[in-house]
Design an enzyme around this catalytic site. Structure first.
Site, PDB file in Angstrom:
ATOM      1  N   ALA A  81       0.708  -0.905  -0.085  1.00  0.00           N
ATOM      2  CA  ALA A  81       0.259  -0.165  -0.079  1.00  0.00           C
ATOM      3  C   ALA A  81       1.327   1.613   0.318  1.00  0.00           C
ATOM      4  CB  ALA A  81      -1.208   0.100   1.199  1.00  0.00           C
TER       5      ALA A  81
ATOM      6  N   GLY B  65       2.267   3.340  -6.171  1.00  0.00           N
ATOM      7  CA  GLY B  65       0.980   2.771  -7.123  1.00  0.00           C
ATOM      8  C   GLY B  65      -0.039   2.372  -6.847  1.00  0.00           C
TER       9      GLY B  65
ATOM     10  N   ASP C 280       6.453  -8.268   4.890  1.00  0.00           N
ATOM     11  CA  ASP C 280       7.450  -8.814   3.672  1.00  0.00           C
ATOM     12  C   ASP C 280       6.606  -9.762   3.042  1.00  0.00           C
ATOM     13  OD1 ASP C 280       9.309  -9.561   1.749  1.00  0.00           O
ATOM     14  OD2 ASP C 280      10.792  -9.200   2.586  1.00  0.00           O
TER      15      ASP C 280
ATOM     16  N   ASN D  26      -2.892  -7.226  -3.167  1.00  0.00           N
ATOM     17  CA  ASN D  26      -2.519  -6.041  -4.199  1.00  0.00           C
ATOM     18  C   ASN D  26      -0.994  -6.599  -4.112  1.00  0.00           C
ATOM     19  OD1 ASN D  26      -2.276  -3.229  -5.956  1.00  0.00           O
ATOM     20  ND2 ASN D  26      -1.153  -2.940  -4.000  1.00  0.00           N
TER      21      ASN D  26
ATOM     22  N   SER E 203      -3.960  -9.435 -13.120  1.00  0.00           N
ATOM     23  CA  SER E 203      -3.513  -9.197 -14.138  1.00  0.00           C
ATOM     24  C   SER E 203      -4.156 -10.283 -15.587  1.00  0.00           C
ATOM     25  CB  SER E 203      -1.353  -9.029 -14.178  1.00  0.00           C
ATOM     26  OG  SER E 203      -1.845  -8.492 -15.136  1.00  0.00           O
TER      27      SER E 203
ATOM     28  N   TYR F  51      16.394 -16.797 -17.466  1.00  0.00           N
ATOM     29  CA  TYR F  51      15.490 -16.089 -16.162  1.00  0.00           C
ATOM     30  C   TYR F  51      14.158 -15.727 -16.797  1.00  0.00           C
ATOM     31  CZ  TYR F  51      12.786 -14.726 -11.414  1.00  0.00           C
ATOM     32  OH  TYR F  51      12.261 -14.678 -10.638  1.00  0.00           O
TER      33      TYR F  51
HETATM   34  N1  LIG Z   1       0.091  -1.406 -12.713  1.00  0.00           N
HETATM   35  C1  LIG Z   1      -0.449  -1.442 -13.624  1.00  0.00           C
HETATM   36  O1  LIG Z   1      -0.805  -1.661 -15.032  1.00  0.00           O
HETATM   37  C2  LIG Z   1      -0.694  -3.351 -13.133  1.00  0.00           C
HETATM   38  C3  LIG Z   1      -1.088  -4.162 -14.009  1.00  0.00           C
HETATM   39  C4  LIG Z   1      -1.463  -5.576 -14.015  1.00  0.00           C
HETATM   40  C5  LIG Z   1      -0.999  -5.842 -12.760  1.00  0.00           C
HETATM   41  N2  LIG Z   1      -0.931  -5.104 -11.779  1.00  0.00           N
HETATM   42  C6  LIG Z   1      -1.033  -5.502 -10.301  1.00  0.00           C
HETATM   43  O2  LIG Z   1      -1.063  -4.595  -9.930  1.00  0.00           O
HETATM   44  C7  LIG Z   1      -0.688  -4.854  -8.513  1.00  0.00           C
HETATM   45  C8  LIG Z   1       0.637  -2.924  -7.599  1.00  0.00           C
HETATM   46  O3  LIG Z   1       0.903  -2.943  -9.258  1.00  0.00           O
HETATM   47  P1  LIG Z   1       1.384  -1.406  -8.833  1.00  0.00           P
HETATM   48  O4  LIG Z   1       1.695  -0.971 -10.345  1.00  0.00           O
HETATM   49  O5  LIG Z   1       0.866  -0.273  -8.049  1.00  0.00           O
HETATM   50  O6  LIG Z   1       2.831  -1.851  -8.854  1.00  0.00           O
HETATM   51  P2  LIG Z   1       3.815  -0.907  -7.749  1.00  0.00           P
HETATM   52  O7  LIG Z   1       3.671   0.544  -7.973  1.00  0.00           O
HETATM   53  O8  LIG Z   1       5.134  -1.112  -7.552  1.00  0.00           O
HETATM   54  O9  LIG Z   1       3.545  -1.409  -6.386  1.00  0.00           O
HETATM   55  C9  LIG Z   1       3.728  -2.447  -5.917  1.00  0.00           C
HETATM   56  C10 LIG Z   1       3.815  -2.465  -4.611  1.00  0.00           C
HETATM   57  O10 LIG Z   1       3.481  -3.689  -3.449  1.00  0.00           O
HETATM   58  C11 LIG Z   1       4.964  -3.549  -2.530  1.00  0.00           C
HETATM   59  N3  LIG Z   1       5.081  -4.766  -2.399  1.00  0.00           N
HETATM   60  C12 LIG Z   1       6.577  -5.308  -3.961  1.00  0.00           C
HETATM   61  N4  LIG Z   1       7.205  -6.588  -2.733  1.00  0.00           N
HETATM   62  C13 LIG Z   1       6.643  -6.774  -1.638  1.00  0.00           C
HETATM   63  C14 LIG Z   1       7.395  -6.962  -0.546  1.00  0.00           C
HETATM   64  N5  LIG Z   1       7.727  -8.704  -0.281  1.00  0.00           N
HETATM   65  N6  LIG Z   1       6.214  -6.987   0.817  1.00  0.00           N
HETATM   66  C15 LIG Z   1       5.320  -6.616   0.997  1.00  0.00           C
HETATM   67  N7  LIG Z   1       4.758  -4.866  -0.370  1.00  0.00           N
HETATM   68  C16 LIG Z   1       5.542  -5.867  -1.667  1.00  0.00           C
HETATM   69  C17 LIG Z   1       5.884  -2.912  -2.900  1.00  0.00           C
HETATM   70  O11 LIG Z   1       6.117  -1.748  -1.673  1.00  0.00           O
HETATM   71  P3  LIG Z   1       7.967  -1.555  -1.747  1.00  0.00           P
HETATM   72  O12 LIG Z   1       8.162  -0.439  -2.205  1.00  0.00           O
HETATM   73  O13 LIG Z   1       8.445  -1.944  -0.372  1.00  0.00           O
HETATM   74  O14 LIG Z   1       9.029  -2.067  -2.798  1.00  0.00           O
HETATM   75  C18 LIG Z   1       4.510  -1.555  -3.587  1.00  0.00           C
HETATM   76  O15 LIG Z   1       3.932  -0.343  -2.588  1.00  0.00           O
HETATM   77  C19 LIG Z   1       0.532  -5.589  -8.382  1.00  0.00           C
HETATM   78  O16 LIG Z   1       0.250  -6.942  -7.581  1.00  0.00           O
HETATM   79  C20 LIG Z   1       1.207  -5.876 -10.232  1.00  0.00           C
HETATM   80  O17 LIG Z   1       1.163  -6.432 -10.170  1.00  0.00           O
HETATM   81  C21 LIG Z   1      -0.442  -3.025 -11.643  1.00  0.00           C
END
Ligand SMILES: NC(=O)c1ccc[n+]([C@@H]2O[C@H](COP(=O)([O-])OP(=O)(O)OC[C@H]3O[C@@H](n4cnc5c(N)ncnc54)[C@H](OP(=O)(O)O)[C@@H]3O)[C@@H](O)[C@H]2O)c1
Length: 341
Positions: A80, A83, A131, A164, A215, A242
Site C-alpha cells: 500500500a 501505485g 514482507d 495487492n 493481471s 530467467y
Molecule cells: N500497474 C499496472 O498497470 C498493473 C497491471 C496489472 C497488474 N498489476 C498488479 O497490481 C499490483 C500493484 O501494482 P502497481 O502498479 O501499483 O505496482 P507498484 O507501484 O510497484 O506497487 C507495488 C507495491 O507492492 C509492494 N511490494 C512489493 N514487494 C513486496 C513485498 N515483498 N512485501 C510487501 N510489499 C511489497 C511495493 O512496496 P515497496 O515500495 O516496498 O517495493 C509497492 O507498494 C501488483 O500486484 C501488480 O502486479 C498492475
C-alpha cells in the site's frame, strides 16, 4: 553509459521483451474488447457503482463494542505504499474504512499515512511492516494485527483484504526458503496471508471480502503444471535464462485459480478478484460491490466485469493448485515452528 546501452540492447533483443511487447499487448486488447462487448450488451442500467462500505446488520447494532468497531470496517491493503495500493487506500479511507497498510518500508508507510491524512483529515489509518515474500513476516503481521485489534478495543475481525503487493522481477532472486521471490510475493504470500487471516475474515459480522489483484497477462498461461516445484518457482532458478515474463503471468494465473477455489471452498465469504488496468477503479468496484457479487473478475472500471481466460476456470487445476499451496503452507508453518523453537 556504454554498459547501459548494451544492457538496453540485450533487453530489447530478449525473448522476454518481445513476449511482453506482443503477447501482453494482445491480451490487454482481448480484455478491452471483451469489456466493451459486455458493456454494449448489458447496457448502462446493469452496471453498478457503489459508494458505501458494508453496513452493520440491524441485529448487531445493539452490541455497543461491536457496533463501534464496525462503524469503521477494517480494510487491509498489502503493497500500500505506492501505485494502486496507495491509491486504493486513499479512496477507501474516504469511503469510511479503517485502513491497515501493509508494506515493507517503515519510511514509505509513514509517508503513505501522512498522504492519506493530508487528503482526509479524519482518516483512520494504521501501518504494519510486512514482507509478503516471507512467511515469518506474514505470521508476525497476523499476530501484531490481532494484538492491535485487542488493544484498540476493535472487533476481532477483518472486513476487506486486498492482496495487492506484486513485483515483476527481471532477475532471479530467492527467498530464505529457496523459493522464487516473484512467486513468493505475488502468489504464495497472498495465499498464506489469506489463510492466516481466515479466522478474522470469518469472524466478521458483515460479509467479508478478499480482493486479489491479478493481471490481464494471466491469459498467456497455458500448459503449466501446478506442482510444488513450479509454484515455489524452484524450477525457474535452475534455468540458464530467467523467464520473468512467464513467471509473472503464471503468478497472476495462480492468484486467479486461488480466487475461484476460495470461492468454491468457503461459502460464507464474499470474494472478488480483479485486474487493475484501469487504475484503481476496479479495486474500488470490487471493494464496494454488494455481497452477492462474488468470484468475479473486475475489469475496466464502472463496476465492469469480464471473463478471465478459459483455463482459469479449470476446477481440476484450481483444486490441484489449492492442494499444492496447502502443502507449501504446511511446509512453511513447520519450518517457522522449527525456527522459533
Ligand atoms: N500497474 C499496472 O498497470 C498493473 C497491471 C496489472 C497488474 N498489476 C498488479 O497490481 C499490483 C500493484 O501494482 P502497481 O502498479 O501499483 O505496482 P507498484 O507501484 O510497484 O506497487 C507495488 C507495491 O507492492 C509492494 N511490494 C512489493 N514487494 C513486496 C513485498 N515483498 N512485501 C510487501 N510489499 C511489497 C511495493 O512496496 P515497496 O515500495 O516496498 O517495493 C509497492 O507498494 C501488483 O500486484 C501488480 O502486479 C498492475
Amino acid at each position: 553509459m556504454e554498459s547501459t546501452v548494451t544492457e538496453a540492447f540485450h533487453f530489447v533483443c530478449s525473448s522476454q521483451f518481445w513476449r511482453m511487447a506482443i503477447f501482453w499487448t494482445l491480451s490487454l486488447i482481448i480484455s478491452y474488447l471483451q469489456s466493451f462487448a459486455q458493456r454494449f450488451v448489458a447496457a448502462q442500467s446493469k452496471s453498478f457503482v457503489y459508494s458505501s462500505p458494508p453496513s452493520l446488520p440491524q441485529a448487531t447494532r445493539s452490541v455497543p463494542s461491536a457496533t463501534n468497531a464496525l462503524r469503521t470496517p477494517i480494510c487491509i491493503i498489502t503493497g500500500a505504499t505506492s501505485g494502486l495500493g496507495a491509491a486504493a487506500a486513499n479512496a477507501l479511507s474516504m469511503k469510511g474504512f479503517y485502513i491497515v497498510l501493509a508494506g515493507r518500508s517503515s519510511d514509505l508507510l509513514a509517508k503513505a499515512i501522512s498522504d492519506i491524512k493530508r487528503q482526509h483529515i479524519g482518516a483512520l489509518v494504521k501501518a504494519f511492516e510486512v514482507d509478503m515474500s516471507s512467511f515469518k513476516s506474514v505470521l508476525k503481521f497476523k499476530n501484531s494485527l490481532q494484538q492491535w485489534l485487542l488493544e484498540s478495543n476493535l472487533h476481532s475481525s477483518v472486513q476487506l483484504l486486498i492482496n495487492n503487493a506484486g513485483i515483476l522481477a527481471t532477475s532471479c532472486r530467492l527467498t530464505p526458503e529457496d523459493y522464487d521471490e516473484m512467486m513468493a510475493t505475488n502468489y504464495i504470500g497472498a495465499f498464506c496471508l489469506t489463510k492466516v487471516l481466515m479466522p478474522l475474515l470469518e469472524n466478521s459480522p458483515v460479509p467479508s471480502r478478499v480482493i486479489n489483484v491479478t493481471s490481464f497477462t494471466h491469459r498467456n498461461v497455458s500448459g503449466m503444471p501446478v506442482d510444488n516445484d513450479t509454484v515455489t518457482g524452484k524450477c525457474f532458478s535452475r534455468l540458464n535464462c530467467y523467464p520473468y515474463a512467464q513467471i509473472y503471468e503464471y503468478s497472476k494465473f495462480c492468484l486467479l485459480l486461488f480466487s475461484y477455489e476460495l470461492q468454491r471452498q468457503i461459502g460464507i465469504m464474499e470474494k472478488s478478484h480483479q485486474a487493475p488496468e484501469n487504475g484503481v477503479s476496479s479495486i474500488i468496484d470490487a471493494a464496494l460491490a454488494p455481497p452477492e457479487i462474488t468470484g468475479v473478475y473486475f475489469f475496466g472500471g464502472n463496476g465492469g466485469t469480464i471473463r478471465s481466460s478459459a483455463l482459469s476456470y479449470s476446477t481440476k487445476l484450481s483444486k490441484d493448485l489449492w492442494a499444492t499451496s496447502c502443502d507449501i503452507f504446511l511446509e512453511l508453518q513447520l519450518a517457522s515452528t522449527g525456527t522459533s523453537a
